[in-house]
Design a protein around this motif. Structure first.
Motif, PDB file in Angstrom:
ATOM      1  N   ARG A 145       0.831  -1.213   0.000  1.00  0.00           N
ATOM      2  CA  ARG A 145       0.000   0.000   0.000  1.00  0.00           C
ATOM      3  C   ARG A 145       0.865   1.262   0.000  1.00  0.00           C
ATOM      4  NH1 ARG A 145      -4.937  -0.622   0.343  1.00  0.00           N
ATOM      5  NH2 ARG A 145      -5.237   1.489   1.091  1.00  0.00           N
ATOM      6  N   PRO A 165      -2.564   4.123  -3.357  1.00  0.00           N
ATOM      7  CA  PRO A 165      -3.240   2.973  -2.748  1.00  0.00           C
ATOM      8  C   PRO A 165      -4.567   3.316  -2.088  1.00  0.00           C
ATOM      9  CG  PRO A 165      -1.350   3.636  -1.430  1.00  0.00           C
ATOM     10  CD  PRO A 165      -1.304   4.444  -2.679  1.00  0.00           C
ATOM     11  N   ASP A 166      -4.749   4.609  -1.750  1.00  0.00           N
ATOM     12  CA  ASP A 166      -5.988   4.952  -1.045  1.00  0.00           C
ATOM     13  C   ASP A 166      -7.066   5.482  -1.990  1.00  0.00           C
ATOM     14  OD1 ASP A 166      -4.536   7.180  -1.580  1.00  0.00           O
ATOM     15  OD2 ASP A 166      -4.869   8.160   0.360  1.00  0.00           O
ATOM     16  N   GLY A 257      -6.377   3.033   5.246  1.00  0.00           N
ATOM     17  CA  GLY A 257      -5.238   2.483   4.519  1.00  0.00           C
ATOM     18  C   GLY A 257      -3.991   3.328   4.613  1.00  0.00           C
TER      19      GLY A 257
END
Lengths: 266, 66
Positions: A145, A165-166, A257
């Motif tokens: 992530r 990743p978010d 995340g």
């Protein structure tokens, strides 16, 4: 912490940008970027990030400087031929900006425990020169992530995108599901390269890293930039998470995340 | 029929498969992926996917250099 007079002078013209300012400068000095591949793309990326005052730069490359690298890999100079690229780059970064901490990883990426390594940095720059490395970096960053900026070049052209990743965001496998057949396109292509093409894209990769770290502007996610130096064209191809991507469950998770991933980083 | 390829309108033979389109354009199929109306297709799909008029096609080259 207030910035000292020398720091204020060094970054004067960047402190004048409201998007950066003293707060941004102080944030940058606490951030880390991992540059994988210190060649045509990695050279300008490392120099611009160092000049901008990134706190820590990690450098991964297992190669030594060769004479035939110098027409495009601008962090390495003629007397560096034969030196390890990470050490040659570290010297230049130290000279340019002694405040930047440089961590060298003089190993081939294949040997590095990449997923673990990416967890130690806030942003990753894929500046490698093989398809296998590009898949490996994308996979590792999706798994850990960690945001990354991909770029690849050939001849007079190059392309790049950023992965976040978010966000509901496509990765390298969403765009290029499988590597090309090795008998048609070898993993490491040794074709002609117009030197300023990786220079242009590596510079843009540094810009993406700084924008991400300071949370301003629009990042190049779900858009592939395709640059053609001969036609002098910059095109954007819209893409997104692919339902056929093996990582599809990772694309677009949001719950905590970024915070959780960031907490793990020093 | 007319389609848009890499941002430019182009006249191509009627309803080709992706493989036929690439042959028409003299592009080696193994060196690209093709995005058709925002969906990515790679070599394995090129035979099966048939194009229609007004499709928006992006032909993306593999670029492995750095």
């Amino acid at each position: 912490m207030p910035l000292g007079p020398e720091v204020k002078e060094r970054y004067q013209r960047q402190l004048l940008l409201p998007e950066i300012g003293e707060t941004g400068q102080s944030i940058l000095s606490q951030k880390s970027v991992l540059i994988i591949g210190i060649g045509g793309l990695g050279s300008p990326a490392a120099l611009y990030l160092a000049a901008a005052g990134i706190g820590c730069l990690g450098l991964v490359d297992g190669d030594r400087v060769e004479l035939s690298n110098l027409h495009r890999q601008i962090i390495h100079f003629t007397p560096d031929v034969g030196k390890k690229k990470v050490l040659s780059a570290k010297e230049k970064i130290n000279q340019l900006n002694p405040a930047v901490q440089v961590k060298v990883h003089p190993v081939d990426m294949q040997a590095a425990r990449l997923t673990e390594l990416t967890r130690e940095y806030h942003f990753i720059i894929d500046a490698t020169d093989s398809f296998s490395a590009k898949y490996m970096i994308s996979d590792a960053c999706v798994r850990s992530r960690t945001p990354f900026c991909h770029a690849g070049i050939t001849g007079f052209s190059g392309q790049m995108f950023t992965y976040l990743p978010d966000r509901a965001c496509g990765c390298f496998r969403c765009l290029f599901p499988q590597p090309p057949a090795a008998h048609i396109l070898p993993d490491r292509v040794a074709g002609g390269v117009f030197g300023s093409v990786p220079g242009t894209l590596g510079t843009l990769q540094a810009a993406e890293a700084i924008k991400y770290l300071l949370s301003f502007g629009e990042l190049l996610f779900n858009r592939l930039l395709v640059y053609d130096a001969k036609r002098m064209s910059f095109r954007f191809v819209v893409f997104g998470p692919s339902r056929r991507c093996p990582w599809r469950v990772f694309h677009g998770q949001t719950e905590g995340g970024r915070q959780a991933a960031d907490d793990e980083r020093h | 029929m007319q389609v848009t390829i890499n941002g430019e309108k182009k006249e191509i033979p009627d309803r080709p498969t992706v493989r036929e389109l690439l042959a028409f354009l003299e592009i080696e199929p193994e060196t690209v992926v093709v995005e058709r109306n925002r969906e990515i297709f790679s070599t394995a799909d090129f035979e099966a996917v048939r194009l229609q008029a007004d499709d928006v096609i992006e032909i993306l080259k593999f670029m492995g250099g750095g």
